[in-house]
Scaffold this motif. Structure first.
Motif, mmCIF file in Angstrom:
data_model
loop_
_atom_site.group_PDB
_atom_site.id
_atom_site.type_symbol
_atom_site.label_atom_id
_atom_site.label_comp_id
_atom_site.label_asym_id
_atom_site.label_seq_id
_atom_site.Cartn_x
_atom_site.Cartn_y
_atom_site.Cartn_z
ATOM 1 N N MET A 61 0.830 -1.196 0.000
ATOM 2 C CA MET A 61 0.000 0.000 0.000
ATOM 3 C C MET A 61 0.873 1.258 0.000
ATOM 4 O O MET A 61 0.622 2.211 -0.748
ATOM 5 C CB MET A 61 -0.924 -0.002 1.223
ATOM 6 C CG MET A 61 -1.874 1.193 1.285
ATOM 7 S SD MET A 61 -2.849 1.195 2.790
ATOM 8 C CE MET A 61 -1.555 1.485 4.014
ATOM 9 N N PHE A 62 1.933 1.231 0.839
ATOM 10 C CA PHE A 62 2.853 2.369 0.851
ATOM 11 C C PHE A 62 3.525 2.540 -0.512
ATOM 12 O O PHE A 62 3.712 3.667 -0.993
ATOM 13 C CB PHE A 62 3.918 2.172 1.927
ATOM 14 C CG PHE A 62 3.372 2.227 3.323
ATOM 15 C CD1 PHE A 62 2.250 2.986 3.618
ATOM 16 C CD2 PHE A 62 3.966 1.508 4.347
ATOM 17 C CE1 PHE A 62 1.730 3.037 4.902
ATOM 18 C CE2 PHE A 62 3.462 1.540 5.636
ATOM 19 C CZ PHE A 62 2.335 2.316 5.917
ATOM 20 N N THR A 63 3.875 1.417 -1.138
ATOM 21 C CA THR A 63 4.510 1.483 -2.455
ATOM 22 C C THR A 63 3.565 2.079 -3.487
ATOM 23 O O THR A 63 3.978 2.916 -4.311
ATOM 24 C CB THR A 63 4.951 0.082 -2.897
ATOM 25 O OG1 THR A 63 5.831 -0.481 -1.906
ATOM 26 C CG2 THR A 63 5.653 0.135 -4.234
ATOM 27 N N VAL A 64 2.301 1.665 -3.448
ATOM 28 C CA VAL A 64 1.318 2.216 -4.382
ATOM 29 C C VAL A 64 1.140 3.711 -4.153
ATOM 30 O O VAL A 64 1.056 4.504 -5.103
ATOM 31 C CB VAL A 64 -0.021 1.462 -4.240
ATOM 32 C CG1 VAL A 64 -1.112 2.154 -5.045
ATOM 33 C CG2 VAL A 64 0.121 0.023 -4.707
ATOM 34 N N VAL A 65 1.098 4.108 -2.867
ATOM 35 C CA VAL A 65 0.975 5.533 -2.562
ATOM 36 C C VAL A 65 2.188 6.300 -3.080
ATOM 37 O O VAL A 65 2.056 7.383 -3.673
ATOM 38 C CB VAL A 65 0.799 5.732 -1.043
ATOM 39 C CG1 VAL A 65 0.882 7.213 -0.681
ATOM 40 C CG2 VAL A 65 -0.527 5.161 -0.581
ATOM 41 N N ILE A 66 3.380 5.726 -2.864
ATOM 42 C CA ILE A 66 4.603 6.382 -3.348
ATOM 43 C C ILE A 66 4.595 6.486 -4.868
ATOM 44 O O ILE A 66 4.988 7.515 -5.442
ATOM 45 C CB ILE A 66 5.842 5.613 -2.852
ATOM 46 C CG1 ILE A 66 5.972 5.757 -1.330
ATOM 47 C CG2 ILE A 66 7.099 6.113 -3.548
ATOM 48 C CD1 ILE A 66 7.069 4.914 -0.724
ATOM 49 N N ILE A 67 4.137 5.426 -5.540
ATOM 50 C CA ILE A 67 4.070 5.462 -7.004
ATOM 51 C C ILE A 67 3.094 6.543 -7.463
ATOM 52 O O ILE A 67 3.380 7.317 -8.394
ATOM 53 C CB ILE A 67 3.672 4.080 -7.547
ATOM 54 C CG1 ILE A 67 4.797 3.072 -7.317
ATOM 55 C CG2 ILE A 67 3.323 4.166 -9.032
ATOM 56 C CD1 ILE A 67 4.426 1.655 -7.669
ATOM 57 N N ALA A 68 1.917 6.596 -6.800
ATOM 58 C CA ALA A 68 0.933 7.617 -7.175
ATOM 59 C C ALA A 68 1.483 9.026 -6.942
ATOM 60 O O ALA A 68 1.337 9.915 -7.799
ATOM 61 C CB ALA A 68 -0.355 7.412 -6.380
ATOM 62 N N VAL A 69 2.139 9.221 -5.784
ATOM 63 C CA VAL A 69 2.736 10.536 -5.505
ATOM 64 C C VAL A 69 3.836 10.855 -6.517
ATOM 65 O O VAL A 69 3.968 12.003 -6.978
ATOM 66 C CB VAL A 69 3.279 10.569 -4.064
ATOM 67 C CG1 VAL A 69 4.068 11.846 -3.818
ATOM 68 C CG2 VAL A 69 2.133 10.466 -3.062
ATOM 69 N N SER A 70 4.617 9.837 -6.892
ATOM 70 C CA SER A 70 5.689 10.058 -7.870
ATOM 71 C C SER A 70 5.123 10.459 -9.225
ATOM 72 O O SER A 70 5.667 11.345 -9.902
ATOM 73 C CB SER A 70 6.542 8.792 -8.003
ATOM 74 O OG SER A 70 7.125 8.435 -6.771
ATOM 75 N N ILE A 71 4.017 9.832 -9.613
ATOM 76 C CA ILE A 71 3.392 10.193 -10.889
ATOM 77 C C ILE A 71 2.876 11.625 -10.838
ATOM 78 O O ILE A 71 3.057 12.412 -11.782
ATOM 79 C CB ILE A 71 2.266 9.202 -11.223
ATOM 80 C CG1 ILE A 71 2.850 7.816 -11.522
ATOM 81 C CG2 ILE A 71 1.444 9.692 -12.410
ATOM 82 C CD1 ILE A 71 1.812 6.741 -11.726
ATOM 83 N N LEU A 72 2.229 11.970 -9.714
ATOM 84 C CA LEU A 72 1.747 13.343 -9.579
ATOM 85 C C LEU A 72 2.911 14.332 -9.592
ATOM 86 O O LEU A 72 2.827 15.406 -10.210
ATOM 87 C CB LEU A 72 0.945 13.479 -8.282
ATOM 88 C CG LEU A 72 -0.381 12.707 -8.231
ATOM 89 C CD1 LEU A 72 -1.040 12.885 -6.868
ATOM 90 C CD2 LEU A 72 -1.323 13.194 -9.330
ATOM 91 N N LEU A 73 4.005 13.960 -8.903
ATOM 92 C CA LEU A 73 5.179 14.831 -8.916
ATOM 93 C C LEU A 73 5.764 14.953 -10.318
ATOM 94 O O LEU A 73 6.225 16.035 -10.716
ATOM 95 C CB LEU A 73 6.238 14.293 -7.945
ATOM 96 C CG LEU A 73 5.938 14.478 -6.455
ATOM 97 C CD1 LEU A 73 7.019 13.811 -5.616
ATOM 98 C CD2 LEU A 73 5.830 15.956 -6.099
#
Length: 413
Positions: free
Chosen positions: A291-303
């Motif tokens: 879940m943390f990895t998915v959140v990090i991926i989503a944040v990375s895409i937004l960034l």
């Protein structure tokens, strides 16, 4: 789908912002792949470690159960070969005499003393064939008046010899009665003949019932969670004890794809110990990591999208503004000037464009003015060349008119 790709390709080829966003996402792809691979690998490692740990724990408990069975079988051998007990059973006949009652009471006392030695023993019973009496540490003495009971013991005596057989409580001894109902037990029972070393022995039978609760307590210590299940089975897969065996279930439930199953077999008894646990309990921590990895991926895409917008506004937008200004200037809009609030290199380029536009406008205006002056000078030169001709013609015309007038007057005269 094809029109969408065409539109995307068109935007990619025409828009720097789209290209920047795609490039940033491509940079993120290896990180995303590595993150997902790490999460999957961690799940695999957790699963393998859980299997190995459960296997070791099950093997340890199975060794303990094997030692218990060996101890119980040794106790059964001591009872079955006890000369005093064998003589006591052989000397009593079918009639229930006071001496037989005294002997059976003495037998019951000895069996109780033996049963107290091992807490895995639930009850010890002896079937006296001559009198059809069942002497048990739980129920005392009871005559088996049913013909199917005697037939079952007779078949057992004829087939088992000096060996040992473990009888399940659900085994049929009569049409409407099980072995557990006959012996008043719900646990597995060790059954063997008395007077082992005598080939002419009477068909007296020794029955040692294992304590199902003790077996269950021994194996329940391995349960990693309340939702897990553990089951002890015999060599034929019949349930001896388990977390679902207390409510009458006589078979091990089939594991599903969402459950972890670990089974250990005994080389001594042939019994099997099976542990089942929901996989979601194993993957709780890894699921949090995922879940943390998915959140990090989503944040990375937004960034990535945000950085591409920032880069576009910082770099590509000034370039786009310069390009648009150059197009307008090239179309003849000489008054185009770009607003500039930047102090960096792009600010210098925009100022340079504005200065270039001013200079170009002045050059164009000066060129036009020069051309106009040249044209005016040439026109004046032409006029200066044409005017003498017009003067000569006028003088000729005026002279001709005077001569004509004189001739006309002379003629009149």
């Amino acid at each position: 789908m094809i029109p969408f790709f065409r539109w995307l390709l068109h935007r990619f080829s025409r828009k720097i912002q789209v290209r920047l966003t795609v490039y940033f996402l491509i940079i993120l792809l290896p990180l995303v792949a590595v993150s997902l691979f790490a999460v999957g690998k961690s799940r695999s490692i957790v699963y393998d470690q859980a299997v190995e740990q459960n296997r070791l724990a099950l093997a340890s408990v199975m060794d303990h159960i094997d030692l218990t069975l060996q101890n119980v079988e040794e106790i059964s051998t001591l009872i079955a070969t006890d000369a005093g007990l064998v003589e006591m059973l052989n000397k009593n006949g079918s009639s229930l005499s006071p001496d037989m009652i005294v002997d059976f009471a003495q037998l019951l006392k000895q069996l109780s003393n033996i049963g107290a030695v091992n807490h895995y023993l639930s009850q010890i019973s002896v079937y006296h064939h001559a009198s059809d009496m069942m002497i048990s540490t739980d129920i005392g003495g009871r005559r088996l008046a049913s013909e199917p009971h005697r037939d079952w013991f007779g078949r057992f005596a004829a087939t088992v010899g000096t060996g040992i057989r473990y009888v399940m409580p659900d085994e049929r001894v009569a049409r409407n009665e099980t072995f557990g109902q006959m012996l008043d037990t719900d646990s597995v029972t060790l059954v063997r003949m008395m007077d082992l070393y005598n080939t002419d022995r009477q068909p007296n039978v020794l029955l040692i019932t294992l304590n199902k609760m003790k077996l269950l307590q021994a194996i329940k210590m391995l349960l990693p969670s309340p939702k897990a299940g553990i089951y002890l089975r015999d060599g034929q897969g019949r349930l001896i004890a388990g977390t679902s065996g207390m409510d009458g279930i006589s078979a091990v439930p089939q594991p599903s794809a969402s459950e972890l199953e670990v089974t250990i077999g005994s080389g001594y008894s042939g019994w099997q110990l099976t542990l089942m646990q929901p996989k979601r309990e194993l993957y709780e921590e890894t699921d949090q990591l995922r879940m943390f990895t998915v959140v990090i991926i989503a944040v990375s895409i937004l960034l990535a999208v945000g950085i591409s917008l920032l880069v576009y506004r910082s770099i590509a937008y000034p370039v786009h503004k310069l390009t648009r200004g150059m197009k307008q200037f090239g179309e003849g809009q000489l008054n185009v000037r770009l607003h500039n609030g930047r102090k960096d290199e792009f600010g210098f380029l925009i100022d340079s464009f504005n200065r270039m536009a001013d200079m170009q406008k002045r050059l164009i205006e000066d060129h036009y003015e020069q051309q106009l002056r040249v044209a005016r000078t040439e026109l004046q030169l032409l006029q200066s060349q044409i005017n003498p001709h017009f003067c000569t013609i006028r003088s000729i015309r005026s002279t001709g008119r005077r001569k004509t007038t004189r001739l006309t007057k002379s003629a009149k005269w």
